[in-house]
Enzyme design. Structure first.
Site, PDB file in Angstrom:
ATOM      1  N   GLY A  40       0.771  -1.252   0.063  1.00 47.50           N
ATOM      2  CA  GLY A  40       0.042  -0.053   0.100  1.00 47.50           C
ATOM      3  C   GLY A  40       0.721   1.348   0.009  1.00 47.50           C
ATOM      4  O   GLY A  40       1.874   1.526  -0.637  1.00 47.50           O
ATOM      5  N   GLY A  42       2.485   2.623   2.313  1.00 40.76           N
ATOM      6  CA  GLY A  42       3.793   2.472   3.094  1.00 40.76           C
ATOM      7  C   GLY A  42       5.047   1.921   2.083  1.00 40.76           C
ATOM      8  O   GLY A  42       6.160   2.672   1.971  1.00 40.76           O
ATOM      9  N   ASP A  88       6.318  -5.440  14.828  1.00 42.38           N
ATOM     10  CA  ASP A  88       5.080  -5.559  15.062  1.00 42.38           C
ATOM     11  C   ASP A  88       4.757  -4.573  16.131  1.00 42.38           C
ATOM     12  O   ASP A  88       4.799  -4.461  17.220  1.00 42.38           O
ATOM     13  CB  ASP A  88       4.679  -6.860  15.524  1.00 42.38           C
ATOM     14  CG  ASP A  88       3.361  -7.378  15.838  1.00 42.38           C
ATOM     15  OD1 ASP A  88       2.369  -6.398  15.663  1.00 42.38           O
ATOM     16  OD2 ASP A  88       3.013  -8.417  16.371  1.00 42.38           O
ATOM     17  N   THR A 136      -2.068  -0.929  17.971  1.00 42.74           N
ATOM     18  CA  THR A 136      -1.173  -1.037  16.598  1.00 42.74           C
ATOM     19  C   THR A 136      -1.152   0.348  15.966  1.00 42.74           C
ATOM     20  O   THR A 136      -0.133   0.926  15.641  1.00 42.74           O
ATOM     21  CB  THR A 136      -2.009  -1.892  15.743  1.00 42.74           C
ATOM     22  OG1 THR A 136      -1.814  -2.929  16.329  1.00 42.74           O
ATOM     23  CG2 THR A 136      -1.012  -1.994  14.397  1.00 42.74           C
ATOM     24  N   TYR A 192     -17.760  -2.044  22.374  1.00 37.78           N
ATOM     25  CA  TYR A 192     -16.981  -1.914  21.399  1.00 37.78           C
ATOM     26  C   TYR A 192     -17.679  -1.757  20.010  1.00 37.78           C
ATOM     27  O   TYR A 192     -18.348  -2.318  19.601  1.00 37.78           O
ATOM     28  CB  TYR A 192     -15.980  -2.972  21.111  1.00 37.78           C
ATOM     29  CG  TYR A 192     -15.030  -3.137  20.237  1.00 37.78           C
ATOM     30  CD1 TYR A 192     -13.900  -2.284  20.159  1.00 37.78           C
ATOM     31  CD2 TYR A 192     -15.131  -4.048  19.112  1.00 37.78           C
ATOM     32  CE1 TYR A 192     -12.663  -2.148  19.142  1.00 37.78           C
ATOM     33  CE2 TYR A 192     -14.289  -3.974  17.836  1.00 37.78           C
ATOM     34  CZ  TYR A 192     -13.357  -3.256  17.950  1.00 37.78           C
ATOM     35  OH  TYR A 192     -12.269  -3.302  16.930  1.00 37.78           O
TER      36      TYR A 192
END
Length: 314
Positions: A40, A42, A88, A136, A192
């Site tokens: 993508g 990045g 990660d 993340t 959530y």
């Protein structure tokens, strides 16, 4: 994207590509870290920075995929300087290991692009038991920046060249929970919402950049921190949307940005001389933009900073 082709004050627009906004810029001698660079925007960001002479360190979860990307970039540009290091962002241990590896390498660091992200997964906890999108998209990048900041400061002093930190946010920062950041319910599964949790993480990216910019200015460090909305792009961020993913991919060619356009604002903010000294701002379509009121709330930014420092120091 033919609907939005008018250039803004920068001279660029939503359809400008990463190569176009960096055309003529010689960035040799600079080192950048780009997270999430295996696909993508990045990947395109890493490719274009390398094309302009930057030594790019790609922080990538899947190093096998990263090595293929590296070889592809070098095939196109044999002079490219590319490294692949495992990272990660959902794991604070992985972030600490990456930062330790980088600092021990002795490399300078002028540009940090906090690009990696996930979008609207089902409720999941990170290895550190933090809601996965917050962990993340935001927390991992906050910790990474925190651990590398001294290296960036030293590089700016030694080279007399401005350092730049770019946080990838999203227009989705406007679609967060009503509190903005749910400090006491970050991990609440019952309430959530995968879409609002994504918006919360993207709001946090802007608040982080703004508070960091304030602190760097107060300290007198020659480093800027800004956030960007890359645009809506048909990338694998949509993989958790099920049947909607196919619709996005099919319609995307007509109304959404391609990867070359999507990476442009990141590359513009990271490299363009127009933005020397510009910090604590929000950009989209290669121009200054106005973020949501919550994103410019200085008290909320300070509260999030303190909350996050407690998380990473537990």
């Amino acid at each position: 994207m033919w609907l939005f082709m008018r250039n803004g004050p920068s001279g660029f627009s939503s359809v400008s590509t990463a190569e176009e906004v960096t055309n003529g810029i010689d960035a040799s001698g600079l080192t950048a870290i780009v997270t999430g660079a295996s696909s993508g925007i990045g990947l395109e960001t890493a490719r274009v920075l390398a094309k302009r002479g930057v030594h790019v360190v790609m922080g990538i979860r899947n190093t096998g995929a990263g090595e293929k990307v590296k070889q592809g970039i070098i095939k196109e540009n044999p002079a490219a300087k590319i490294d692949v290091v495992q990272l990660d962002l959902s794991s604070m241990l992985s972030v600490r290991n990456f930062a330790s590896h980088f600092t021990s390498s002795g490399l300078p660091l002028s540009i940090l692009i906090n690009n990696a992200g996930i979008m609207v997964p089902p409720y999941t906890l990170s290895p550190d038991n933090i809601e996965l999108q917050f962990a993340t998209n935001y927390l991992g990048h906050f910790l990474l920046t925190h651990l590398l900041l001294d290296t960036m400061k030293k590089t700016a002093r030694d080279t007399k060249r401005e350092g730049r930190i770019v946080n990838l946010s999203s227009v989705a920062h406007r679609n967060t929970y009503k509190e903005g950041i749910r400090f006491d319910k970050i991990n609440d599964e019952k309430s959530y919402s995968k879409f609002r949790a994504y918006g919360q993480s993207k709001l946090a990216n802007i608040l982080h950049a703004n508070e960091l910019a304030r602190r760097l200015k107060e300290e007198g460090a020659d480093i800027t921190a800004n956030s960007v909305h890359p645009g809506v792009i048909t990338t694998n961020l949509f993989r958790h949307l099920g049947i909607f993913e196919g619709l996005v991919s099919s319609v995307g060619r007509l109304v959404l940005k391609d990867v070359q356009q999507g990476a442009s604002t990141t590359c513009y903010v990271a490299l363009h001389p127009q933005l020397k000294g510009v910090s604590g701002q929000y950009f989209s379509n290669n121009n200054l933009d106005k973020a949501d009121a919550k994103a410019t709330d200085k008290d909320l930014a300070a509260k999030l900073w303190d909350y996050t420092m407690n998380l990473i120091n537990k």
